[in-house]
Design a protein around this motif. Structure first.
Motif, PDB file in Angstrom:
ATOM      1  N   ARG A  57     -26.561  -4.177 -51.721  1.00 32.15           N
ATOM      2  CA  ARG A  57     -25.396  -5.182 -50.266  1.00 32.15           C
ATOM      3  C   ARG A  57     -23.847  -5.428 -50.389  1.00 32.15           C
ATOM      4  NH1 ARG A  57     -26.803 -11.266 -51.415  1.00 32.15           N
ATOM      5  NH2 ARG A  57     -25.598 -11.049 -53.566  1.00 32.15           N
ATOM      6  N   LYS A  67     -24.344 -15.126 -52.098  1.00 26.34           N
ATOM      7  CA  LYS A  67     -24.048 -14.554 -50.383  1.00 26.34           C
ATOM      8  C   LYS A  67     -22.145 -14.097 -50.863  1.00 26.34           C
ATOM      9  CE  LYS A  67     -26.835 -17.526 -48.202  1.00 26.34           C
ATOM     10  NZ  LYS A  67     -26.654 -17.936 -47.006  1.00 26.34           N
ATOM     11  N   ASN A 105     -28.931 -10.679 -57.071  1.00 22.27           N
ATOM     12  CA  ASN A 105     -28.757 -11.559 -55.396  1.00 22.27           C
ATOM     13  C   ASN A 105     -28.968 -12.594 -55.299  1.00 22.27           C
ATOM     14  OD1 ASN A 105     -27.432  -8.983 -55.475  1.00 22.27           O
ATOM     15  ND2 ASN A 105     -29.952  -8.435 -53.860  1.00 22.27           N
ATOM     16  N   ASN A 152     -27.002  -4.264 -46.302  1.00 24.03           N
ATOM     17  CA  ASN A 152     -27.959  -5.111 -46.803  1.00 24.03           C
ATOM     18  C   ASN A 152     -28.590  -4.633 -47.055  1.00 24.03           C
ATOM     19  OD1 ASN A 152     -28.622  -7.854 -47.910  1.00 24.03           O
ATOM     20  ND2 ASN A 152     -27.117  -8.825 -46.981  1.00 24.03           N
TER      21      ASN A 152
END
Length: 437
Positions: A433, A417, A414, A234
């Motif tokens: 990610r 989540k 981003n 990540n």
């Protein structure tokens, strides 16, 4: 003090208005009659949070005025700031200084007493000396000095940056000029804001070096993000891990589609051109420019991959077109590369931006323009977030699923989540990610 601000673009209008808020009498000058007439009607030609109220307050107080009469403004001024545009010159990337030099000549013709002429525009090393030469050649009898006072304003936070800066940089060659600049920035001086006095050339280079370094940080973390995607790491964790090092710092370590806007692209190009001119090539800066240019195209490829390898005949919903939130500035925005690339690949684009629609409509063709994010998503095969406006941070995912043909999102900023998006039932793609299995 009496101040004339030449140019009512982003730098000139914000700086002139903030100087008037400091208590100075400021006259902003522009050759564009439409712009001046708009300002006289109280209409602000750029979107910058809080600027309209600040302009109105200082106009009512009699400290801020607008005119096309440069002679009258300069004749009454203690300090004249040059805040005109310095766009990249086609072909070689050097800064186009024609507006700066034209302003210098007009200023020279209007001088009546000792005046400090200050370059506020972002200009390459040596520009201040050339401004000085032009004025001296035009008016050998004039009493003046030339100083440099580069701006460090972030679009969307410009007023805060002017009123509470990290530092003020002033390139000045005499005690008289330095004292005048101290008087102009007296409210900051009292608050112990660092005011760095340097030579003309040093001040000019500080601005370019600062922007190039920030652009390098952005480009660095973007390349790290590419590696993160390959090794199942990540990038946000990596950014936090290195950003907590005081020598590095956490700002400008947010992976995304690349930098854009009015400063970084033209300033990195101009600095690289200066390096070539003086036979001191700036290889890091040259590489940053190249990597950033290529990155925008790679973001379009990411969208195509999310659609199974082809977007031909598909509808793509695009949220955000400006280069960053809280501005209507479209200059060098990643969307200018991403959207046409998707159109060329056969996609139909539906788009919305909270403040950039007026400018965007001048730059894009064959786009379905929408009034909000949900209208944009209606009937689309995939939703793509290019600019991280706050209103895109809390979208109703259940509602989106009923509007989209398929629950697919490509988040180039981003802001969501991965785990939560999976739980919401979306195929979710972000930058740097790993996907949630």
């Amino acid at each position: 003090m009496r101040v004339a601000m030449i140019g009512t673009g982003y730098v000139g209008l914000v700086s002139g208005t903030c100087f008037s808020e400091f208590g100075h009498s400021v006259t902003c000058v522009d050759k564009n009659p439409d712009r001046i007439n708009s300002l006289l009607r109280g209409e602000i030609p750029i979107f910058e949070p809080g600027l309209d109220d600040l302009v109105l307050r200082n106009v009512k107080a009699g400290r801020l005025s607008f005119t096309m009469d440069i002679k009258a403004a300069v004749a009454n001024a203690d300090a004249v700031f040059i805040g005109v545009g310095t766009p990249s010159r086609r072909g070689d990337g050097e800064a186009d200084l024609s507006y700066v030099y034209a302003a210098a000549k007009e200023i020279a013709e209007a001088l009546t007493h000792y005046t400090l002429i200050v370059t506020k525009s972002t200009v390459p090393v040596g520009t201040g000396r050339e401004v000085e030469r032009i004025i001296r050649e035009t008016r050998p009898d004039a009493e003046f000095e030339v100083a440099s006072n580069p701006e460090f304003l972030r679009e969307g936070a410009a007023i805060e940056d002017f009123m509470r800066p990290d530092r003020v940089v002033c390139g000045a060659g005499s005690d008289r000029a330095r004292e005048l600049l101290r008087a102009l920035y007296r409210p900051l001086y009292i608050n112990e804001t660092p005011i760095l006095f340097t030579t003309l050339e040093t001040a000019e280079l500080i601005k370019y070096a600062g922007n190039a370094f920030l652009a390098t940080k952005i480009t660095f973390i973007n390349e790290i993000a590419d590696l993160c995607e390959k090794v199942n790491v990540n990038v946000q964790d990596v950014a936090r891990g290195i950003g907590l090092d005081g020598r590095i710092g956490g700002k400008f370590l947010h992976a995304g589609p690349g930098y854009g806007g009015s400063c970084f692209p033209k300033d990195t190009n101009a600095l690289a051109a200066t390096g070539r001119k003086f036979d001191a090539p700036l290889s890091i800066v040259e590489t940053v420019i190249d990597v950033n240019d290529k990155r925008k195209g790679r973001m379009a490829e990411k969208v195509v991959a999310a659609c199974g390898g082809s977007v031909k005949g598909k509808t793509i919903a695009v949220l955000g077109l400006t280069f960053k939130p809280e501005t209507d500035d479209m200059r060098d925005s990643p969307s200018l590369e991403i959207v046409p690339a998707l159109q060329s690949a056969g996609a139909t684009i539906r788009a919305f931006d909270p403040e950039g629609m007026h400018e965007a409509k001048k730059l894009f063709k064959d786009i379905v323009w929408c009034d909000d994010g949900y209208e944009t998503a209606t009937g689309a095969d995939v939703l793509v977030i290019i600019t991280e406006w706050n209103q895109f941070r809390a979208l109703d995912m259940e509602k989106l699923k009923t509007l989209l043909r398929a629950p697919v999102m490509v988040d180039l900023r981003n802001i969501y989540k991965p785990a939560e998006m999976k739980q919401a039932g979306f195929r979710y793609y972000s930058v740097g990610r790993p996907p949630v299995q």
